[in-house]
Write an enzyme that holds these catalytic residues in place. Structure first.
Site, mmCIF file in Angstrom:
data_model
loop_
_atom_site.group_PDB
_atom_site.id
_atom_site.type_symbol
_atom_site.label_atom_id
_atom_site.label_comp_id
_atom_site.label_asym_id
_atom_site.label_seq_id
_atom_site.Cartn_x
_atom_site.Cartn_y
_atom_site.Cartn_z
ATOM 1 N N LYS A 117 -2.635 -6.950 2.791
ATOM 2 C CA LYS A 117 -2.365 -6.044 1.605
ATOM 3 C C LYS A 117 -3.289 -6.175 0.361
ATOM 4 O O LYS A 117 -4.395 -5.551 -0.669
ATOM 5 C CB LYS A 117 -1.122 -5.644 1.419
ATOM 6 C CG LYS A 117 -0.891 -4.453 2.416
ATOM 7 C CD LYS A 117 0.431 -4.189 1.636
ATOM 8 C CE LYS A 117 1.427 -2.938 3.359
ATOM 9 N NZ LYS A 117 2.462 -2.238 3.277
ATOM 10 N N LYS A 201 -4.430 -1.616 13.810
ATOM 11 C CA LYS A 201 -3.651 -0.436 14.255
ATOM 12 C C LYS A 201 -3.224 0.484 13.595
ATOM 13 O O LYS A 201 -4.281 0.915 12.984
ATOM 14 C CB LYS A 201 -2.255 -1.708 13.063
ATOM 15 C CG LYS A 201 -0.614 -0.998 13.789
ATOM 16 C CD LYS A 201 -0.241 -1.793 12.397
ATOM 17 C CE LYS A 201 -0.265 -1.417 10.924
ATOM 18 N NZ LYS A 201 0.873 -1.866 10.299
ATOM 19 N N LYS A 204 -1.650 4.522 8.392
ATOM 20 C CA LYS A 204 -1.847 5.622 6.559
ATOM 21 C C LYS A 204 -3.332 5.499 6.415
ATOM 22 O O LYS A 204 -3.033 6.040 5.291
ATOM 23 C CB LYS A 204 -0.343 6.043 6.474
ATOM 24 C CG LYS A 204 0.463 4.714 5.508
ATOM 25 C CD LYS A 204 1.996 5.673 5.896
ATOM 26 C CE LYS A 204 2.890 4.368 5.843
ATOM 27 N NZ LYS A 204 4.649 4.972 5.261
#
Ligand code: TYM
Length: 342
Positions: A117, A201, A204
């Site tokens: 992230k 994966k 969103k």
């Protein structure tokens, strides 16, 4: 031997649309656990986790109600499961701080999700993004939850939760104070992959909306995304072994199996030998039949946000009542005189 009564806790971040990955990887299991009478269940919308990255306040409030709507539209019953948003129960933030002091820098440094992230901008990431897993441990252990239904990507965070629980029990000489919570990961749906790249994966945060099915996509858009999903030129195999090295095929077959409630072997017994031209329309019809009604129900619920807020308020009250005595014991154990908000 654990002395703790069976309690389920899980959560989802209100950071944009929920996807078919969230649904099959976690939400389906949340709903299935409602049939297990031995468990008490808490399902949280983790809004404090969302603010580890920048959120526009009005969008965050809307997304929080939308995740609650997704929970209800997918079949969670607010009477049988406690549904609430995290920031409403101060125990999460309070215990989160305490666990920030229990967890070790080295443990957090190993968290792969922070590295993903934060990417190249590590120096500019919030401290909260780094210490995120300590708040997640607090979410679970504030209720002494014993079981945590999640997808595969949360496994490392669950291991950290267990490490924090064990260190607390050990450091303060309170054996079995916290349970070591078990992840409940459904092997077949633990990792739903992107429709554009079977090695990534479904997420969103993927820049391409075509990579995912959102729970709020309408029937036409769902069908279009399945039609355009990446595949390979080979016909489908007749046995699961034939899916190795074919990540896109494996993902689409896995989605079909999960949505129809049958095994991969059974899906391949029916579609083996056929091309994607025959399989994709069947998958599109099935996905539309299962997901579009959830989106419709979410939209209906979002028209009366007061009702969603009433569910969240009631859930928070019940959650706080469970956490309060546990938190009191925690403050006492640490020697924090009269600590806590209540
Ligand atoms: P979040 O919001 O990223 O995702 C919510 C749940 O959906 C699962 N999931 C998937 N499963 C399979 N395939 C996918 N492509 C996929 N994408 C998402 C996730 O594994 C997760 O179970 N840190 C958590 C939220 C959290 C939490 C907690 C969870 C905060 N506190 C306490 C459990 C217990 C997160 O960011 O999930």
């Amino acid at each position: 031997m654990t002395t703790h009564s069976p309690r389920v806790f899980s959560g989802m971040q209100p950071t944009g649309n929920l996807t078919l990955g969230n649904y099959l990887g976690a939400l389906v299991n949340f709903v299935a656990l409602q049939e297990r009478e031995e468990f008490e269940r808490l399902y949280c919308v983790v809004d404090l986790h969302a603010i580890t990255t920048a959120q526009e306040p009005a969008a965050l409030a809307r997304a929080t109600r939308e995740v609650a709507a997704a929970y209800i539209a997918s079949g969670l019953d607010p009477k049988r499961s406690i549904i609430f948003n995290q920031s409403r129960v101060s125990a999460h933030a309070e215990l989160g701080w305490i666990f920030t002091c229990v967890a070790r820098m080295g443990w957090l440094n190993r968290m792969t999700q922070f590295k993903e992230k934060a990417g190249k901008h590590k120096e500019n990431a919030s401290v909260g993004l780094f210490s995120y897993p300590t708040l997640m441990a607090a979410d679970i252990l504030a209720y002494r939850a014993t079981h945590v239904p999640v997808g595969e990507d949360q496994k490392q965070h669950l291991e950290l939760t267990r490490d924090i629980a064990a260190k607390f029990n050990n450091d303060f000489n309170v054996p079995d104070f916290f349970p070591l919570p078990e992840p409940l990961i459904q092997p077949d749906t633990a990792r739903i992959m992107s429709l554009r790249d079977g090695k990534n994966k479904m997420s969103k945060s993927d820049p391409s909306d075509m990579s995912r099915i959102n729970l709020t996509d309408d029937a036409d858009l769902i069908a279009q995304k399945i039609r355009k999903a990446k595949t390979d030129p080979e016909p489908l195999p007749s046995e699961p072994d034939g899916l190795a090295e074919r990540p896109e095929a494996q993902n689409l077959i896995g989605i079909f199996a999960a949505l129809s409630g049958v095994s991969v072997t059974e899906v391949l017994a029916e579609y083996g030998g056929q091309g994607f031209g025959a399989f994709k329309p069947a998958l599109a019809d099935l996905t539309v039949a299962k997901i579009a009604p959830i989106g419709d129900e979410m939209r209906r619920l979002m028209e009366t946000p007061d009702e969603i807020d009433a569910v969240l308020a009631d859930g928070a009250e019940r959650a706080a009542a469970l956490a309060r005595p546990i938190l009191r014991e925690i403050y006492d154990t640490l020697g924090l005189i009269g600590g806590g908000s209540a």
